[in-house]
Design a protein around this motif. Structure first.
Motif, short mmCIF file in Angstrom:
data_model
loop_
_atom_site.label_atom_id
_atom_site.label_comp_id
_atom_site.label_asym_id
_atom_site.label_seq_id
_atom_site.Cartn_x
_atom_site.Cartn_y
_atom_site.Cartn_z
N ALA A 1 2.86 2.25 -2.19
CA ALA A 1 4.18 2.12 -2.80
C ALA A 1 4.31 3.07 -3.98
N ASN B 1 0.83 -1.20 0.00
CA ASN B 1 0.00 0.00 0.00
C ASN B 1 0.86 1.24 0.00
N LYS C 1 2.16 2.54 -6.98
CA LYS C 1 1.74 1.85 -8.21
C LYS C 1 0.74 2.70 -8.98
N1 ATP Z 1 -3.72 13.22 -4.54
C1 ATP Z 1 -2.71 12.95 -3.70
N2 ATP Z 1 -2.21 13.93 -2.94
C2 ATP Z 1 -1.20 13.67 -2.08
N3 ATP Z 1 -0.63 12.48 -1.92
C3 ATP Z 1 -1.08 11.46 -2.65
C4 ATP Z 1 -2.16 11.65 -3.56
N4 ATP Z 1 -2.39 10.46 -4.15
C5 ATP Z 1 -1.53 9.58 -3.61
N5 ATP Z 1 -0.72 10.16 -2.71
C6 ATP Z 1 0.37 9.54 -1.95
O1 ATP Z 1 1.20 8.88 -2.84
C7 ATP Z 1 1.67 7.66 -2.28
C8 ATP Z 1 1.50 6.55 -3.33
O2 ATP Z 1 0.13 6.33 -3.53
P1 ATP Z 1 -0.42 5.34 -4.62
O3 ATP Z 1 -1.89 5.52 -4.62
O4 ATP Z 1 0.29 5.54 -5.87
O5 ATP Z 1 -0.05 3.92 -3.99
P2 ATP Z 1 -0.43 2.46 -4.50
O6 ATP Z 1 0.83 1.77 -4.67
O7 ATP Z 1 -1.34 2.53 -5.64
O8 ATP Z 1 -1.17 1.89 -3.21
P3 ATP Z 1 -2.48 0.94 -3.11
O9 ATP Z 1 -2.03 -0.41 -3.36
O10 ATP Z 1 -2.95 1.12 -1.72
O11 ATP Z 1 -3.44 1.43 -4.12
C9 ATP Z 1 0.89 7.41 -1.03
O12 ATP Z 1 1.72 7.59 0.06
C10 ATP Z 1 -0.16 8.46 -1.02
O13 ATP Z 1 -0.31 8.97 0.28
#
Ligand code: ATP
Ligand code: ATP
Ligand code: MG
Ligand code: MG
Lengths: 272, 358, 406, 328, 273
Positions: E48, E46, E50
């Motif tokens: 990371a 979570n 992605k």
């Molecule tokens: N709109 C935003 N504004 C600020 N920070 C953000 C925003 N969107 C995501 N983040 C931050 O970016 C980081 C990466 O988020 P991301 O959604 O890309 O992760 P992920 O790998 O897709 O996780 P998951 O498996 O939970 O979907 C996280 O720490 C999140 O807090």
């Protein structure tokens, strides 16, 4: 039927009590769509009850019925041996029923801490005036509840994001915060709608640990919807299986897993 | 690293949930208070006090009120002008009916009356949401204006329907009427604004505030976790209208001195206050101040530059002023949709990291 | 310099009317400066300030100019006037509101700093009724008169007077409020069509006027039977209805048209050198003339003040004396190049309201000109004086003023 | 029939007609809301701007004349020509399309995926800007708009009803023209949004900007398209209202009369705008006719809103609006 | 199985850095390359990054106030990060967003049809594909006339997936396709991915938490942790990596462990953190 009322001890030594909630002949229709068709089952004090079934089977709808968001077209909900009258969802919440949502329903504009504090709203009593002046009762109450919430934060290991606005959190952490919010209400029944969707194994393990610990520590009754069969089989005491709004199975995990109807409708192949 | 929060440890939850948990902020706050109470009154001239500071203070009160409703509880309202009118007419009736009661209580009572009216018009918000609600609150705006215009009792049967604020004193000093000194007006409004801001801050950080925000962010989920939407929305309308009513009372009695309902409390007023709230930042008390300051100062500033410095004809200047204000609003929203308060927050985050970019 | 702020509005809902008025006001002072080197040798500064007809901007304008020893304010807005009355009284500035503002300010013993001569709304109502009396051989018994009015303080002003007059002359009065801005007046005009009043009086401002005249045309109400107050009788108001507006009447307390001798000077000193405030397309029209009228009165009051004080750089207090002792005669008007443009004014301590007379103008759509169809008609003091006394007494009591001029 | 009933019927009929005039303004709102979820407060100013431009072109006014004169001390006023009404309308429509392009480029493009209230505020900013801009460009004086539409009482209807009922009804010719135009517009726009290739895309954009982007719908194109159409609708509304009252700032305030119509009909429904207009128009006229005299008149402004409010309490999405989806 | 070395790189992400809101640094230099015709998986816990990576590629970042501040993104060798999402769809890249993002007020069928918005090959072809999607997801056919906002979570996921297929893309960026789907459907979705990949040569880049399935179907995988790529390699190889096994597949040396036992077991240290 006898042990239904008296309860029993599980293999790993947990005390399961009598029937806490009973759903009797629930039917739910939306126009032409029948989401739930004449389903009955019960939930016993202290148990982890899973609901499984293919997509669109009516699982979430069932949780919505329990939490008062949907009013069943037919059927009754019995809680603690009494028939629950028609209620608004916030009244149901005050009975001690808390939940998480399939599509995360956190309050995006608030910090993690505030989100979790909302879970305790039903327990906080101070009036508008004392809050306006922030003296005496209001401030004390706030601190007392804050302390409880901090325990939950520690427990779920989200200390470092306490002050972050939840909108910015990644999906998995949001799920965890939602769980924290539900736990903060110190519920009698905890309803979890796919708490582990979108998590990897490691995170699922954490989540399972939380669910089990809560159950152990507070004896919280838990209703769990989950698609990960491993989780369901390992965690739950009894499983209800739904398909197209009907109940096609109900019983301990092992029994359900080998039920041919369940295999056909849901599992595809027998899972180990 | 000008701005630091490191080293600021809290040992109690009370300390952690105080208004300005960071020392630097706390110092800034006390400095601002000191300037507002002990410096400004001695340095401003009449023009600045009457034409800039007093309206700023009053609009800040209104903006805080509206921010509670729109920014915290998520109920968009365009009825602010009408509610301010309730405050103004209530204070007028109270001032003329009970001249012996101290004026301060009139203002508070006027707020109370407005709160009541606000609750009445807030009831439909249970069913009506979003822009539908926004437009529905216009019903309050138009109806209230019509009512105050139509029923002579409200304006004490004066021939023209104008209301004029009689002279009233507090502690022997004139607060309303022509004899009032600019500094007295300023200080009176400042005290009320300080109280309002404190109350607003207290409410929004506690249970009530969380209920409001929960309703704002996702009303269904809020209800399911135990928020009674009726009481949450109604208290938001009540508290918000209370402040707005106070602002209306002050606008009429302290600032303008005379008012006609359609002119002083028309729909433009509703929009103006909404602007302040949004430009300042929804769901931020500081933002309400910033928005009010911005929208009170900007026209004055533009006018002084365009007419005073550049010597352009007033009409060209006025038209350009409209264009500039409009364009600035758009630019602001593009640069930072969450308002001046958010810009400030980002600036602080940057300062914290300075000199490193991230 | 002598400072006379011009609190104008060239934007917002009433810009179309504010522009010619402000132009006339400014041009007159420009003429004095260019031709005569000001008043009594002292130049007049006319700093303009945009109020947009908005009371708060009005306050801002007032506050920003009052420091410059402003001699007189003329905000052209009833709302702003009401706000400024207590302020000018405390700060000692003259508030001059010809034909608008607070009617009872005509009583100088209560309103020391406010002047509203030559006529106020109540005069207007009375003049209209008197004119109708003349038209009907001295009796309005049994006639029906409807008042279509701007639903605001301004529009409600004449109601009391008209009710008194209805009692006195035996006509019936029906009241038809129009909510500002007044784009939609079907209900009111359908009612007029049904009730068939003999005459319609109108107290409108802004778009309401244009729509009312258009709707009157639509229901074929005879234009000759419709009389607007002076704020409902400009070229702007009759324009959109085109030829059909022919015959519409309005009250006026000054002459119109660009045939007055002063226009030769204006052309020579103001327009041709490119010093005019506006584009020059408003010359001689009703609102331009009214702006000029206000400027003329203020400058005459200043002149009187200078004579009384014996020096040119007069103070606001001295100018108040000038207003109070203004003695404007026809001879003086002729000297100013404005023969017959206005009535004589002989102000006094108690009389800040002037003669209260006005004339009736009629619109000729063919030549696009207003022309007088009556002489100066004087208002009915018998009815008005008690009303003014009552209202100003109430104000005096409310604000703790002891009347002067005993 | 008694006189009272006849009068009421006349008031009601005129109310219907007035309602259609409101609907013309409301239509512009609906189009933009439906296709982008933007509550376009600037619609009224757009109508004003369109009407100003139309008159300006028709009369051969020099744009920005006043500003240029003020800066240079010149005496620019008009060009030595007049433009025929039809051509002027076409040119104005062109200007409105240009404006849509600019609005998209300068404002909307930068506000993708923002909360509705932010977009709403942006349109208010836009309204201010346009108001000032229109004044600078064409002057703030009142202008007479004449594109040859008939005005005044329709005598045929009057004489026919007179002979049938003994009381000649008043119907304004301009209202009749407006009704015909409105019906045509509604029909055309309904067809467009229901059956054209873009119709679905419009609604998709309103639901979810990001998702629309992700399937390759170009927000820019959709927005320019919709704002152009809304600009054209504003022009039509501007012509109708401008013919009646002259073209001046107050024209933009008719937007306030369109809001209750919109609310009642539903923000997303094109036919809703017409039906809402009819109900509001008739309701406010009848109320003014029956109840108005008892409580002092001038009730129309607030009554329209209160009426709409009452409807909403029973149908929170307006009569024909899309159901508000409430799910967890 | 595809050999990455032998095929052309279709999509190349070079060392990109992403910042949200001007201050929050989320990606700290991520590089990927996606070979034509392959299935590439993006794994990681979570937060990371992605989703952020996928959005950076599809240009959807800007609408979230995020920004690619460093690095380049090349599609068929062309720099694409300055264009609009629509440009990219026209080039053949479509993203299925995390969290479904259906058009709530449109019916299921209308939702699917919007997927074909950019297509120019006529109605008949579109209808054929619609039938194809229905054959993949029979459940959707049953619900075709209901508003998407009222369908269940899993049904919405199918809609999102089907909608992407309707655009006949060359490359699909899939964000958590399996989330909230019933087990047999998860298999089915990946079967569909495989079928589309093999049958029509569509390239996939998928972000997935369900590492187990993802690595079974993908050819190549990248593992992301807090904004950095910490490991990459052919899927088969990753599956055998002991760390991956432990943290992502939930296997210990003695096969799958029960979720009930998690309480009593302590984790090994992680690579980074
Ligand atoms: N709109 C935003 N504004 C600020 N920070 C953000 C925003 N969107 C995501 N983040 C931050 O970016 C980081 C990466 O988020 P991301 O959604 O890309 O992760 P992920 O790998 O897709 O996780 P998951 O498996 O939970 O979907 C996280 O720490 C999140 O807090
Ligand atoms: N408010 C509603 N209106 C109309 N139909 C509904 C509504 N709520 C649920 N449904 C329908 O009822 C059925 C059951 O939905 P539900 O959300 O309970 O499924 P589920 O078992 O939770 O599925 P999933 O695993 O995909 O979440 C679905 O077909 C859904 O479309
Ligand atoms: Mg579900
Ligand atoms: Mg993600």
């Amino acid at each position: 039927m006898k042990d239904m009322i008296e309860g029993y001890i599980t293999a790993d030594g947990r005390q399961i009590g009598g029937v806490l909630m009973e759903l009797k002949n629930i039917t739910l229709r939306f126009g032409g769509v029948v989401a739930i068709k004449d389903i009955s089952f019960d939930i016993r004090e202290g148990e982890i009850r899973a609901i499984i079934g293919p997509n669109g089977a009516g699982k979430s709808s069932m949780l919505n019925v329990i939490s008062g968001f949907y009013v069943p077209t037919e059927g009754e909900v019995w809680f603690r041996g009494e028939r629950r009258p028609a209620m608004r969802p916030y009244q149901v919440a005050r009975l001690g029923i808390a939940r998480t949502f399939q599509n995360i329903a956190l309050f995006d504009g608030m910090s993690v801490l505030d989100n979790i504090m909302t879970g305790r709203l039903t327990l906080m009593k101070s009036g508008l005036l004392s809050q306006a002046l922030w003296m005496g009762k209001a401030a004390e109450e706030e601190d007392a509840h804050r302390e409880k919430v901090e325990k939950i934060i520690d427990f779920l290991e989200i200390q470092n994001i306490r002050k972050t606005p939840v909108g910015r959190l990644p999906y998995g952490l949001k799920k965890r915060v939602e769980l924290a919010r539900a736990l903060a209400a110190e519920p009698k029944i905890l309803l979890l709608d796919e708490p582990m969707a979108g998590m990897n194994v490691e995170e699922k393990e954490d989540m399972c640990r939380f669910i089990l610990d809560v159950n152990d520590e507070f004896g919280t009754t838990t209703v769990l919807i989950e698609h990960d069969m491993g989780v369901v089989m390992d965690l739950s005491d009894r499983v209800v299986v739904m398909d197209y709004g009907r109940k096609i199975g109900d019983g301990p995990p092992d029994e359900v897993r080998n039920n041919q109807d369940v295999i056909d409708a849901y599992l595809g192949v027998a899972h180990d | 690293m000008f701005y630091r929060e490191a080293g600021d440890f809290k040992t109690s939850y009370r300390a952690d949930s105080q208004t300005f948990p960071i020392r630097l902020d706390r110092m800034g706050f006390w400095a601002a208070m000191l300037i507002a109470y002990a410096v400004v009154p001695f340095v401003v001239d009449d023009y600045w006090a009457n034409a800039v500071f007093v309206p700023f203070l009053i609009y800040a009160i209104a903006a805080i009120g509206l921010n509670i409703l729109v920014g915290y509880a998520g109920q968009v309202s365009l009825g602010t002008g009408g509610f301010m009118a309730v405050g103004a007419y209530a204070v007028y009736k109270l001032m003329t009916s009970f001249p012996e009661v101290p004026f301060f209580f009139h203002v508070i009572l006027a707020g109370g009356v407005t709160a009541f009216v606000g609750v009445l018009f807030g009831l439909p918000s249970l069913r009506i949401k979003g822009f539908y609600l926004a437009v529905a609150t216009l019903a309050a705006q138009f109806f209230l204006v019509w009512l105050f215009n139509k029923v002579p009792w409200f304006y004490n049967y004066s021939a023209s329907g104008q209301i004029t604020a009689p002279d009233r004193t507090m502690l022997g000093i004139y607060i309303t009427g022509a004899q009032t000194s600019a500094v007295a007006k300023y200080l009176f409004c400042l005290v009320i604004l300080t109280l309002v801001a404190l109350i607003a801050r207290n409410l929004t950080r506690g249970t009530v505030g969380r209920k409001w925000m929960a309703i704002r962010d996702m009303d269904i989920a809020a209800e399911i976790i135990g928020v009674n939407p009726l009481t949450a929305k109604v208290t938001a309308f009540a508290v918000s209208s209370f402040f707005i009513g106070i602002a209306g009372a002050l606008l009429f009695s302290v600032y303008l001195g005379a008012a006609e309902v359609g002119e002083a409390f028309g729909i433009n007023k509703s929009f103006l206050v909404l602007f302040m709230v949004i430009i300042g930042g929804l769901g931020s008390i500081f933002g309400s101040f910033a928005g009010a300051a911005f929208l009170v100062l900007l026209p004055v500033f533009l006018k002084n530059v365009l007419v005073g410095t550049l010597g352009w004809p007033t009409d060209v200047a006025a038209h350009l002023e409209l264009m500039i204000v409009g364009a600035l609003i758009v630019v602001f929203l593009i640069v930072e949709p969450h308002g001046l308060a958010q810009l400030w927050r980002i600036a602080k985050e940057k300062l914290r990291l300075w000199p490193f970019p991230h | 310099d002598l400072t006379v702020p011009n609190l104008s509005y060239r934007t917002g809902s009433y810009a179309a009317n504010g522009i010619p008025y402000a132009d006339g006001f400014a041009d007159y002072f420009t003429l004095l400066n260019e031709r005569d080197g000001g008043i009594g040798g002292e130049k007049v500064a006319v700093p303009e300030c945009e109020t947009a007809y908005n009371t708060e901007k009005g306050v801002e304008c007032y506050e920003s100019t009052k420091g410059q020893a402003a001699l007189a304010y003329n905000p052209l807005s009833t709302g702003i006037t009401y706000q400024l009355i207590p302020k000018v009284t405390a700060d000692h500035h003259v508030l001059y509101t010809p034909g608008y503002g607070r009617t009872s300010a005509a009583n100088g013993s209560v309103f020391e700093w406010v002047f509203n001569y030559p006529a106020n709304y109540w005069d207007g109502a009375s003049v209209a009724v008197k004119y109708l009396l003349d038209e009907n051989g001295g009796s309005l018994e049994g006639k029906k008169i409807a008042l279509v009015y701007h639903n605001s303080a301004y529009g409600k002003e004449p109601i009391r007077t008209l009710e008194e007059l209805a009692k006195k002359h035996g006509f019936s009065l029906s009241l038809l409020p129009v909510d500002p801005p007044g784009q939609e007046q079907k209900s009111q005009w359908l009612q007029i069509r049904r009730d068939k009043p003999d005459y319609v009086l109108m107290w409108g401002w802004g778009v309401m006027n244009q729509v009312a005249i258009q709707e009157a045309v639509n229901i074929r109400f005879p234009m000759e039977h419709m009389i607007g107050v002076w704020w409902s009788g400009s070229e702007n108001d009759v324009g959109p209805a085109g030829d059909k507006a022919n015959g519409y009447k309005s009250i006026s307390f000054h002459g119109v048209g660009d045939e007055f001798p002063i226009y030769a000077d204006l052309k020579q000193y103001v327009f041709d050198p490119g010093k005019a405030a506006g584009a020059g397309d408003n010359l001689g029209n009703v609102l331009y003339s009214r702006g000029m009228y206000a400027a003329m009165i203020i400058s005459e009051a200043i002149r009187t003040a200078q004579e009384m004080a014996g020096h040119a750089a007069v103070t606001p207090d001295e100018v108040r004396e000038g207003f109070e002792n203004l003695n404007l005669t026809e001879a003086r008007l002729t000297e100013l190049g404005l023969p017959g443009f206005a009535q004589e004014i002989h102000a006094s301590c108690a009389d800040h309201g002037g003669p209260g007379s006005a004339m009736i103008l009629q619109w000729d759509a063919g030549t696009k000109k207003w022309s007088a169809v009556s002489d100066w008609i004087t208002s009915d003091a018998e009815v008005l004086d008690p009303l003014i006394a009552e209202d100003s007494a109430a104000f005096a009591a409310e604000s703790g003023i002891t009347p002067r001029c005993q | 029939m008694t006189d009272q009933l006849l009068y009421a019927a006349e008031a009601a009929l005129n109310g219907l007609m007035t309602g259609v005039m409101y609907a013309l303004v409301a239509l512009g709102f609906v189009l933009i809301y439906k296709s982008s979820g933007v509550f376009n407060y600037a619609q009224g100013v757009l109508a004003l701007f369109a009407a100003l431009t139309l008159v300006g072109i028709q009369k051969g006014q020099v744009p920005f004349a006043h500003l240029i004169n003020a800066m240079t001390g010149g005496h620019l006023e008009t060009f030595p020509w007049q433009v025929p009404a039809f051509l002027a309308i076409l040119l104005t429509a062109g200007v409105m399309v240009g404006m849509a392009l600019l609005i998209e480029k300068l404002v909307l493009k930068h506000l993708v995926n923002q909360a509705p209230i932010i977009l709403f505020m942006a349109t208010i900013g836009l309204a201010y800007f346009l108001e000032g801009f229109g004044d600078v460009m064409w002057g703030a004086d009142i202008k007479t708009l004449d594109v040859g539409l008939p005005q005044g009482i329709n005598e045929t209807i009057e004489s026919v009803t007179d002979s049938l009922l003994g009381y000649g009804f008043f119907i304004d010719n301009l209202d009749i023209v407006a009704s015909i135009v409105a019906v045509l517009l509604v029909a055309a726009l309904t067809l467009f949004s229901q059956y054209s290739k873009q119709g679905r895309a419009l609604r998709a954009v309103a639901d979810d900007h990001q998702a629309a982007l992700s399937v390759g719908i170009s927000l820019r194109f959709i927005w320019v398209l919709v704002w152009s159409i809304a600009g054209f609708v504003a022009l039509v509304a501007g012509i109708m209202w401008g013919s009646k009252s002259g073209v001046q700032f107050s024209l933009s305030l008719i937007a306030l009369k369109a809001l209750p119509v919109l609310m009642l009909g539903g923000f997303t429904s094109i036919p809703g705008a017409i039906v809402g207009g009819l109900i509001i128009g008739m309701g406010e006229k009848l109320f003014e006719f029956w109840i108005g005299p008892l409580i002092g008149g001038a009730t129309e402004n607030w009554f329209a809103y209160v009426l709409a409010l009452l409807f909403l309490v029973f149908r929170p999405q307006g009569l024909f609006g899309e159901r508000i989806i409430e799910r967890v | 199985m595809l050999d990455a070395a032998k095929t052309d790189t279709l999509l190349e992400v070079n060392n990109i850095e992403v910042i949200y809101n001007h201050v929050i640094l989320v990606l700290k230099g991520v590089s990927l390359s996606v070979p034509k015709g392959g299935i590439t998986a993006l794994l990681g816990g979570n937060g990371a990054g992605k989703t952020t990576t996928l959005k950076a590629i599809s240009n959807l970042l800007r609408s979230e106030r995020g920004e690619v501040t460093k690095g380049t993104i090349l599609y068929r060798g062309e720099r694409v990060q300055d264009g609009s999402p629509a440009d990219l769809v026209r080039k053949g890249v479509i993203q299925v967003m995390e969290g479904r993002h259906c058009f709530e007020h449109l019916t299921v069928e209308e939702n699917l049809l919007t997927g074909a918005y950019t297509r120019k090959d006529g109605r008949a072809e579109v209808m054929k594909d619609l039938e194809m999607v229905y054959s993949y997801f029979p459940r959707l056919k049953e619900r075709r006339k209901s508003q998407a906002g009222y369908t269940s979570g899993g049904e919405q996921q199918m809609v999102a997936m089907g909608r992407a297929l309707m655009s006949r893309p060359e490359t699909i960026l899939l964000d958590e396709p399996s989330m909230g789907l019933a087990p047999q459907l998860v298999e089915q979705i990946f079967e569909i991915v495989k079928a589309v990949n093999e049958g029509e040569g569509v390239t996939f880049l998928l972000a997935e938490q369900n590492t187990n399935v993802a690595l079974r179907y993908a050819h190549y995988g990248y593992i992301l942790e807090s904004g950095r790529v910490v490991m990459d390699g052919p899927a088969a190889q990753l599956r055998e990596n002991p760390d991956v096994k432990e943290f992502y597949l939930g296997m210990s040396d003695d096969g799958r462990k029960s979720f009930r036992d998690v309480r009593s077991y302590r984790r090994r240290k992680r690579w980074l953190a």
